[in-house]
Each structure stands twice: as C-alpha cells, then as structure tokens.
Design a protein around this motif. Structure first.
Motif, PDB file in Angstrom:
ATOM      1  N   CYS A  31     -23.394  -4.395 -38.628  1.00  0.00           N
ATOM      2  CA  CYS A  31     -22.127  -3.762 -38.512  1.00  0.00           C
ATOM      3  C   CYS A  31     -21.606  -3.736 -37.146  1.00  0.00           C
ATOM      4  CB  CYS A  31     -21.812  -2.354 -39.127  1.00  0.00           C
ATOM      5  SG  CYS A  31     -22.665  -1.091 -38.303  1.00  0.00           S
ATOM      6  N   THR A  32     -20.223  -3.827 -36.958  1.00  0.00           N
ATOM      7  CA  THR A  32     -19.711  -3.744 -35.662  1.00  0.00           C
ATOM      8  C   THR A  32     -18.261  -3.058 -35.912  1.00  0.00           C
ATOM      9  OG1 THR A  32     -18.818  -5.130 -33.871  1.00  0.00           O
ATOM     10  CG2 THR A  32     -18.430  -5.841 -35.875  1.00  0.00           C
ATOM     11  N   ARG A  33     -18.041  -2.277 -34.970  1.00  0.00           N
ATOM     12  CA  ARG A  33     -17.085  -1.406 -34.632  1.00  0.00           C
ATOM     13  C   ARG A  33     -16.891  -0.411 -35.832  1.00  0.00           C
ATOM     14  NH1 ARG A  33     -14.994  -6.456 -33.798  1.00  0.00           N
ATOM     15  NH2 ARG A  33     -14.847  -7.030 -31.706  1.00  0.00           N
ATOM     16  N   LEU A  34     -17.820  -0.021 -36.530  1.00  0.00           N
ATOM     17  CA  LEU A  34     -18.054   0.987 -37.299  1.00  0.00           C
ATOM     18  C   LEU A  34     -19.317   1.683 -36.880  1.00  0.00           C
ATOM     19  CD1 LEU A  34     -17.812  -1.093 -40.855  1.00  0.00           C
ATOM     20  CD2 LEU A  34     -16.008   0.087 -39.260  1.00  0.00           C
ATOM     21  N   TYR A  43     -14.381   3.920 -39.061  1.00  0.00           N
ATOM     22  CA  TYR A  43     -13.966   2.702 -38.028  1.00  0.00           C
ATOM     23  C   TYR A  43     -14.064   3.574 -36.791  1.00  0.00           C
ATOM     24  CZ  TYR A  43     -10.855  -0.441 -35.947  1.00  0.00           C
ATOM     25  OH  TYR A  43     -10.421  -1.390 -35.325  1.00  0.00           O
ATOM     26  N   GLY A  45     -13.160   1.199 -33.875  1.00  0.00           N
ATOM     27  CA  GLY A  45     -12.377   0.290 -33.076  1.00  0.00           C
ATOM     28  C   GLY A  45     -11.091   0.633 -32.503  1.00  0.00           C
ATOM     29  N   GLY A  51     -13.346  -3.979 -37.908  1.00  0.00           N
ATOM     30  CA  GLY A  51     -14.668  -3.307 -37.986  1.00  0.00           C
ATOM     31  C   GLY A  51     -15.366  -4.035 -39.489  1.00  0.00           C
ATOM     32  N   CYS A  52     -16.774  -4.610 -39.534  1.00  0.00           N
ATOM     33  CA  CYS A  52     -17.058  -4.978 -40.646  1.00  0.00           C
ATOM     34  C   CYS A  52     -18.756  -4.528 -40.612  1.00  0.00           C
ATOM     35  CB  CYS A  52     -17.072  -6.494 -40.465  1.00  0.00           C
ATOM     36  SG  CYS A  52     -17.460  -7.369 -42.259  1.00  0.00           S
ATOM     37  N   TYR A  53     -19.129  -4.296 -42.074  1.00  0.00           N
ATOM     38  CA  TYR A  53     -20.502  -4.004 -42.459  1.00  0.00           C
ATOM     39  C   TYR A  53     -20.995  -4.794 -43.380  1.00  0.00           C
ATOM     40  CZ  TYR A  53     -23.942  -1.781 -45.076  1.00  0.00           C
ATOM     41  OH  TYR A  53     -25.226  -1.316 -45.898  1.00  0.00           O
ATOM     42  N   ASP A  91     -16.005 -10.085 -36.894  1.00  0.00           N
ATOM     43  CA  ASP A  91     -14.656  -9.650 -36.624  1.00  0.00           C
ATOM     44  C   ASP A  91     -13.768 -10.188 -37.516  1.00  0.00           C
ATOM     45  OD1 ASP A  91     -15.066 -12.384 -36.195  1.00  0.00           O
ATOM     46  OD2 ASP A  91     -14.286 -12.524 -34.279  1.00  0.00           O
ATOM     47  N   HIS A 174      -9.906  -1.627 -40.470  1.00  0.00           N
ATOM     48  CA  HIS A 174      -9.003  -1.980 -39.549  1.00  0.00           C
ATOM     49  C   HIS A 174      -7.918  -1.084 -38.756  1.00  0.00           C
ATOM     50  CE1 HIS A 174      -6.914  -6.142 -37.890  1.00  0.00           C
ATOM     51  NE2 HIS A 174      -7.473  -5.538 -37.043  1.00  0.00           N
TER      52      HIS A 174
END
Length: 407
Positions: A31-34, A43, A45, A51-53, A91, A174
């Motif tokens: 995951c990113t930005r989570l 979230y 970001g 942000g995605c998992y 992203d 988001h």
C-alpha cells in the motif's frame, strides 16, 4: 563425483530458496499513502495523490469474496473497492488501468480498466459495506465474472480479463479523513442476499440510526470508536406504551470496550450522546454497571454486563396513563392492558419541567438476565420515551427484541 553431486545439491537448494523467496514476496500486501492498522486503512496523502492498497493473495475458489466497511468518508468519499493485477500502479485508483475493475463509493460508478466510469449502482456512505467477488464458473477461459454488493445485496456484475496470477483485492482512497475496514475473509451467498433483503422491514422499527447498522434484529456499531463524540445511536420509531412497555437487548459481541447502553430517551435526543448522558433520558450501561439519568456522571446500580447477557428496560405506567398529546399522529392510543406492572406511589428526584407544563411521571425499571436490577422515576417528555440503544467501541453488536412479551 561426490563434489559434483554436492554442488548440484547446493544449486538445487539455492533455487528452491529463491523460489520460496519469490513466493513469499508475492504473498505480501502492498500500500502507499495509506496507514494500515490491523484491518483498518486510513488515507495519509495530501488529497492530490491517490492512496492504494493491494492484498497479498488473489481471490480463489476457496476465497472468492471480500468486503470493505466505510468507517469515514472524509472530505470527498472517493473510496474505490475492486480487483487489480498483482503489480498494479499504486498511484492510480482501482479500475482506472487495464485489467482492473472497481466500484467507486462517491458516485456509484463502475470503472473497468478506464478512468471514465459508467453508472452502476447507488452511492455509498459511512457505515455501508461494499463487497466484491468472482463467480469462478468460467474463469478457465481467461475471463472472470466479477460482481459487487452493497450491504449484502448484489448491485451488478461485469466480465473482466484475468491473467494466470489472478485478481487481487484492492482499495483506493483520495481525500483526507477517509477510513475503511477490510474483511478479506468475508462470506457471501445468494441466501445471504435474500436475508439482507428482508432486513429492510426490520429497519422500519427504527426511527433513527446513527453509526449503527441494522441487520434483522441485530444492531452493529459502525462508528470510529475513538472519542466520546463517536457514539452510535439507535432509537425505536415508537415510544413505549401500556401496549408495549418493555424491551430487551442481548449482547452478541462486546467489542473492544463493551460501551453498550440500554435505556429510554426523548425523541429529539442528541445523536452523539450515550443514552442517559443528557436530559430526558435514562440508561443502564453495560461496561460499568452504572445508571445514567440525564447526567454524564452515573450512579452505582447493578453488575457489569458481558457477551451473552440480556439487558431489559421497561416502564411501570400509572393506571390512568395517557400518552401526551404531542405524540405523533401514527402512535396508537394505549388500550386497556392485562398483566402489566403499574407505578408505585414513590417520590424520587425531579426532572426539569417547563412552567405550566403538564407533568406525567413513570417508573423506569431495568433487568439483567431476567432479574430486576432497580428502578428510577422520571418525567415523561412530550411524545413519550423511546427505546434507545447506544454503542461506542469497535466490534460491538447486540440483538434487540422490541416486543419480548408479545404472543
């Protein structure tokens, strides 16, 4: 020859080790930005970047469905739930890129490998459950039939191309404040969907539901559970009367703290206050066994309650009781009653009363597993006293019987 065999064995062991490492890497969720805390995603970001998992294991015949519960929609509610290939770009929202598909909560649209969505189902908000699964009947052909649900009821399905690696559960967010709980091991069947359709009739029994989901006779807390302002409140549509003067709540799951309260409250009771905390209410609290009567400070009253305990609340009405004329027109006028508890002539603490207001007092009583815990006299507010249940920590779940003495 022995050295060659040993060399070959070492090479084979190294190869097996690399295969295991690759397989282990494939099992890791990303995951990113989570921020991930247990099964909760939030979230983290700047609202400009997605942000995605992505889960570490694809859906399979043995695990073909997952669900996401919306804890908070944040600023925009731009939450997406769907399926993506293993190495999806984090992203991008699920559904925006080829070989991915997702149901988006903010607009109810389906995104199927395209940043332009198509109208698909209803919008989703706080407390709603979005489910996603695969019908594996024809997946061998390289095409999967992916379906989506909202609160257990199927919304629709779409065909999606699938690679040999499979399709992985994914969640996208988001905007600031968005938060969800992911249930990767959720179950769903057509029979469950039918029962979910029957749930709607039970929701008619509740006039107000805040951060509480009704599933048949079961109430489940869906709020954040992080502060005293995160109370989940369920209030019945009709007040107690001589025709229906008692109700019960069974604790199905005590959750993290068992902050469960059962009581009675006026119709305009604040949604972010536990029953008993504010004027015009009284409640027995399971976590500490205290009675709260229009105050944030409780009195020692009875034992604490736990999973499996049944808490009850009722009213001892005076024999000449008539519901105040300010009640709703659809509330039935009380009929003559048999086998009901009547008010004893006891004087207790006074409620605040407006000058010139006609006052009716009743005695509210509470039970635990069929035993009387105690009583408290109070003034009946205009419109009557409504069965009200409060919850305040994650995982809490109760089963309510609003008519335990009927039949």
């Amino acid at each position: 020859m022995d050295e060659l065999d040993a060399l070959q064995q070492r090479c084979l062991l190294n190869l097996r080790r690399r295969i295991r490492d690759v397989e282990a890497a494939r099992q890791q969720e990303v995951c990113t930005r989570l921020l991930k805390d247990g099964d909760t995603l939030s979230y983290h970001g700047n609202s400009e970047e997605v942000g995605c998992y992505v889960a570490g294991v694809p859906l399979s015949k043995g695990n073909c469905y997952f669900e996401v519960t919306i804890v908070d929609t944040g600023v925009r509610g731009t939450i997406a739930v769907g399926l993506v290939p293993r190495f999806y770009r984090l992203d991008h929202q699920p559904g925006w890129l080829p070989n991915s598909v997702a149901y988006h909560a903010d607009n109810g649209k389906l995104y199927n490998g395209n940043p332009v969505g198509q109208q698909f189902g209803p919008k989703c908000s706080r407390g709603d459950r979005i489910g996603c699964g695969i019908h594996f009947d024809n997946i061998e052909s390289g095409v999967a039939n992916v379906f989506f649900t909202k609160n257990g009821k199927e919304v629709g399905s779409v065909e999606v191309g699938v690679s040999a690696e499979g399709l992985f559960p994914a969640v996208g967010m988001h905007s600031l404040g968005e938060e969800v709980r992911v249930h990767l091991g959720a179950q769903w069947t057509l029979e469950e969907d039918d029962s979910a359709m029957m749930v709607d009739s039970h929701e008619d029994e509740w006039g107000r539901l805040y951060d509480v989901r009704a599933s048949g006779t079961v109430l489940e807390y869906t709020g954040k559970g992080k502060s005293i302002m995160d109370v989940g409140l369920a209030q019945a549509r009709h007040p107690l009367s001589t025709r229906c003067h008692y109700y019960e709540v069974e604790i199905v799951d005590a959750g993290e703290k068992c902050y469960i309260a059962l009581g009675l409250a006026r119709k305009d009771y604040p949604k972010n206050r536990h029953p008993g905390w504010s004027r015009g209410s009284v409640a027995y609290h399971a976590d500490d066994g205290k009675l709260f009567h229009g105050s944030g400070v409780g009195d020692a009253f009875g034992p604490r309650c736990f999973k499996g305990d049944i808490m009850g609340c009722g009213i001892m009405f005076p024999r000449d009781y008539i519901l105040h004329e300010h009640a709703e027109a659809d509330d039935l006028e009380p009929a003559p009653v048999q086998n009901i508890l009547y008010l004893n002539e006891e004087e207790e603490e006074e409620e605040e009363v407006e000058p010139g207001q006609e006052v009716t007092r009743v005695t509210v009583f509470f039970t635990r597993n069929g035993k009387l815990m105690g009583r408290r006299e109070m003034v009946v507010p205009p419109g009557g006293l409504y069965p009200t249940v409060g919850m305040l920590s994650c995982g809490e779940k109760v089963k309510v019987d609003l008519h335990p003495l009927s039949g």
